[in-house]
Design a protein around this motif. Sequence first.
Motif, PDB file in Angstrom:
ATOM      1  N   LEU A   1       2.901  12.019  -6.537  1.00  0.00           N
ATOM      2  CA  LEU A   1       4.030  10.003  -6.037  1.00  0.00           C
ATOM      3  C   LEU A   1       4.713  10.033  -7.473  1.00  0.00           C
ATOM      4  O   LEU A   1       5.247   9.239  -7.392  1.00  0.00           O
TER       5      LEU A   1
ATOM      6  N   ALA B   1      -0.074   7.154   3.422  1.00  0.00           N
ATOM      7  CA  ALA B   1      -0.167   5.752   3.224  1.00  0.00           C
ATOM      8  C   ALA B   1      -0.913   4.513   4.148  1.00  0.00           C
ATOM      9  O   ALA B   1      -0.880   4.829   5.678  1.00  0.00           O
ATOM     10  N   SER B   2      -1.546   3.861   3.020  1.00  0.00           N
ATOM     11  CA  SER B   2      -1.979   2.424   4.422  1.00  0.00           C
ATOM     12  C   SER B   2      -3.022   3.454   4.888  1.00  0.00           C
ATOM     13  O   SER B   2      -2.756   1.941   6.434  1.00  0.00           O
TER      14      SER B   2
ATOM     15  N   ARG C   1      -0.040   7.134 -11.489  1.00  0.00           N
ATOM     16  CA  ARG C   1       0.746   6.144  -9.997  1.00  0.00           C
ATOM     17  C   ARG C   1       0.100   6.956  -8.850  1.00  0.00           C
ATOM     18  O   ARG C   1      -0.486   6.795  -7.594  1.00  0.00           O
TER      19      ARG C   1
ATOM     20  N   ALA D   1      -3.836   5.670  -8.131  1.00  0.00           N
ATOM     21  CA  ALA D   1      -3.639   4.532  -7.774  1.00  0.00           C
ATOM     22  C   ALA D   1      -3.306   4.330  -6.235  1.00  0.00           C
ATOM     23  O   ALA D   1      -4.182   3.764  -5.538  1.00  0.00           O
ATOM     24  N   ARG D   2      -3.047   5.727  -5.687  1.00  0.00           N
ATOM     25  CA  ARG D   2      -1.755   5.135  -4.023  1.00  0.00           C
ATOM     26  C   ARG D   2      -3.552   6.334  -3.507  1.00  0.00           C
ATOM     27  O   ARG D   2      -3.472   6.802  -2.744  1.00  0.00           O
TER      28      ARG D   2
ATOM     29  N   ASN E   1      -6.403   3.810   6.989  1.00  0.00           N
ATOM     30  CA  ASN E   1      -8.000   3.996   5.997  1.00  0.00           C
ATOM     31  C   ASN E   1      -8.592   5.771   6.929  1.00  0.00           C
ATOM     32  O   ASN E   1      -9.214   5.770   5.597  1.00  0.00           O
TER      33      ASN E   1
ATOM     34  N   PRO F   1      11.842   5.894  -1.323  1.00  0.00           N
ATOM     35  CA  PRO F   1      11.241   6.781  -1.219  1.00  0.00           C
ATOM     36  C   PRO F   1      10.123   7.273  -0.427  1.00  0.00           C
ATOM     37  O   PRO F   1       9.768   7.869   0.571  1.00  0.00           O
TER      38      PRO F   1
ATOM     39  N   TRP G   1       3.254  11.682   1.982  1.00  0.00           N
ATOM     40  CA  TRP G   1       2.349  10.732   1.903  1.00  0.00           C
ATOM     41  C   TRP G   1       2.793   9.376   3.216  1.00  0.00           C
ATOM     42  O   TRP G   1       1.509   8.868   3.142  1.00  0.00           O
ATOM     43  N   ALA G   2       3.725   8.824   2.817  1.00  0.00           N
ATOM     44  CA  ALA G   2       4.043   8.059   3.774  1.00  0.00           C
ATOM     45  C   ALA G   2       3.509   7.569   4.960  1.00  0.00           C
ATOM     46  O   ALA G   2       3.367   7.051   5.641  1.00  0.00           O
TER      47      ALA G   2
ATOM     48  N   ASP H   1       0.725  -1.290  -0.091  1.00  0.00           N
ATOM     49  CA  ASP H   1      -0.208  -0.300  -0.293  1.00  0.00           C
ATOM     50  C   ASP H   1       1.253   1.175   0.018  1.00  0.00           C
ATOM     51  O   ASP H   1       0.040   2.552  -0.289  1.00  0.00           O
ATOM     52  N   ARG H   2       2.145   1.179   0.246  1.00  0.00           N
ATOM     53  CA  ARG H   2       2.954   2.183   0.091  1.00  0.00           C
ATOM     54  C   ARG H   2       3.715   2.429  -1.174  1.00  0.00           C
ATOM     55  O   ARG H   2       4.283   3.483  -1.104  1.00  0.00           O
TER      56      ARG H   2
ATOM     57  N   PRO I   1       6.746  11.828  -1.127  1.00  0.00           N
ATOM     58  CA  PRO I   1       6.537  10.699  -1.630  1.00  0.00           C
ATOM     59  C   PRO I   1       7.219  10.304   0.119  1.00  0.00           C
ATOM     60  O   PRO I   1       6.204   9.855   1.224  1.00  0.00           O
ATOM     61  N   ARG I   2       6.895  10.643   0.991  1.00  0.00           N
ATOM     62  CA  ARG I   2       7.790  10.669   2.031  1.00  0.00           C
ATOM     63  C   ARG I   2       6.184  11.297   2.923  1.00  0.00           C
ATOM     64  O   ARG I   2       6.066  10.686   3.922  1.00  0.00           O
TER      65      ARG I   2
END
Lengths: 249, 554
Positions: B205, B223-224, B241, B244-245, B226, A185, B218-219, A12-13, B215-216
């Motif tokens: 992203l 990311a993941s 991309r 998709a995320r 709910n 990243p 978002w992570a 998921d990441r 990206p950092r």
Amino acid sequence: MSARYGMVIDLDRCIGCGSCMVACAAENNVPALQQATVRTGLTPIVVRTVSNGQEGAARRETFIPIMCMHCEHDTPCVKVCPQQAVEVDRATGIVMQMPQRCLGCRYCMTACPYHARYFNWWDPAWPAGMEKSLNPGIAVRMRGVVEKCNLCHARLHTAKEKAAAAAKREIDPTDYVPACVEACPTSAIHFGNLADANDPVAKESRSPEAFRLLARLGTEPKVYYKSKEAWVRDLAETNSAPRPEVKHG
Amino acid sequence: MKVTRRDLLVWSAGAAAGLVVTPVPWKILDDVSIWSQNWPWIPQPAKGPVEVKQSACTLCPNGCGLRVRMAGGCPVGLSGVNTNPVSRGALCPLGFGAHQLNWHPRRLRNVKHRGNISSWSEASAAFAKAAREGPIVIVDGHPGRSASSVLENFAEKWGGGYRVAMGPETRSLAPYELWSGVPATSLGYDLENTQTIVSFGAPLLDGWGIPGRFPRLWAERAASMNDPQLRIVQADPSLSRTAARAWQWLQVREGSESALAAGLVRALLEQNLVPAHGAIPLATISEAANETGLSADRIRELARTIVAKPPVLAVSPDFNPAVAALNVVLGAVGARGGIVRSSDRTKKYSSVAGAISNVRAVVIDSSVPWDFAAKSDAEVFRFAAWDGGSSKGDWLLPAPGFLEESTDISTPPAYPVETYAVAANLAKPTFEVQTAARFLANLDASAGTPETILHSRCEQLFRSRSGTLYGQTITPMTEIASTQELEKHLWDGAVWVGERCSAKLACELKEWPSASPSSRAGNWTQPWLAPVLPPLASKLYIESNLRGTPGRTV
């Protein structure tokens, strides 16, 4: 104490950037040959795009980095190798490939359920002068042998040398990080010692969202994946490796 | 003993059979195989002590922190610097193979005049003649560097023009420059403090802005999860991309981004979700629905969704006044988590977007991306490290390659605070190269040199005593004792990060902007065209199916 190095990849990441692929190739002196293709290239880690099969707004995609799964039990490549060129390192759990012993029969490629092994068809070559940019800690890839991910084993050696120089028996975990883990990243790839119950990666591997590809084969891969999406977890037991989809743009 | 023909045949057959069951031929075969796998002419890695240095990447204006492993005086491995607050330890995929670029087969090694090999003296004489006849235009790709000041000074002294080839992130901020008077290069997106981002096709992203920044973020915050702390609503015609995320993906028709922005404003005002605003779009929600392919109810629901978790920020991949106007209506301009001022500088740069007419010569710096071709009939002096085949220059002048030039790096495009870093020349060029700044300074020394300007900038920074230095340790500028100490830290790979700018930013939107054509989303391959990608990038598009070939990707 022997370690069992492994990974948990949080799908998921993963954003499918491919940094892990380029960093891996740079670290391991993998050449970029013009004649190499999807089938014949040397890509110890390759990121595949898979979808839920739907179209339009219902379509979902995810990216799956595929590399050697470092199977712990009945390791298929070890079982078939006539040259004993593959073995599971007792101290680390890393499935080691010894190119000097490999005769290039490719039985291991056939046996590997994950399609994670690559035959090196050509002598390594770079444009004139580019060999100066190669990693001095790694030999160039030999022609005529099978290659795969070895979890950047040279970095483990460097970490051990550092620990020995400091008169320590154990390495500092932060000194041994594979190139793909370092390059990600979004920190989607987590690396650690699965044998250490307190290691965050070992804990993560026990998460209900964690799964392994083709776990039913009983080879006990040490590369785990993780996703909240049920359709992604369901992919793990499909008979073929995730089929690449050609994407442009 | 008489040896008969039969004996000879029997002996030969026996020898052949015996040879097969002995290990000799197999051992010989094995040895030949191993020997031939290690031909003496197979390239081997360089020998020499390995050392690690810190620098900054110069492939694009973002200047990501770079950890460079060196062996035998050459860079042999690159990775990110975790302590760098701008790039946060990440690099783009091209960055990991960038150390190979200096030996790329398309490296420009000779001065070329209309395809023929020439010399620096001839190029210099030709440019001196053109400059005297004038006027000239100098095009820069990374404004704000010391070298940029030399180019600007030269253009000013010689009665020429200084133009900048803006990147897509800066172009996306251009509407605010028109409405507020603050230059787009002094504006940034405060992504770190926003909670909802509506992206109109921006590849957040996939290479938009600094590779490690979003990206950092978002992570860490989305990311993941709910219920992510950072919600991304991505409007894209296909499942990109980023889509998709994203928290939500809106499948909209190609080119309908302006209509969606207008429809959202209508829906926000209709449902009293934002304060009433003077400028409203002419198009109705129904018209926006027809154009985007979404239903009117979906647009109304989207308006409610995006304001549910403020601050909200709309982002477009390139110049799009309608998306900028949506930010004005949302109150995101000049607010925390929105569009903010990165500095109080008011100097504006002229864009090179249009044609360059009535000039004698155009100088294009090597920082200008490959896909830029000057729309001009003037004599073009194109500085470049690689001959990408698309620059259409009368003169192709070899410039320093990756890490072959000492340069400074100012604030990355669209970053919300000022930064300053220095990239040292860690690799030595093996043939004669020159930067455009050095070339011009040789002709007129009064334009200054990058070294003196860099030094004076360090003095200014030191005197300001503001900001923080991020190197091996985090050091407030108040603890730096001298300019020399500051310079030493910067040359060792530290990055200076300024304080948040307190200057006000306000936009006056008198009328709703007309729709602009949609732009294609770029990614990190945008400034590059095959065949000047690092060879290892072929892993992404030849040896895997991860991406289309660069020609199709950009």
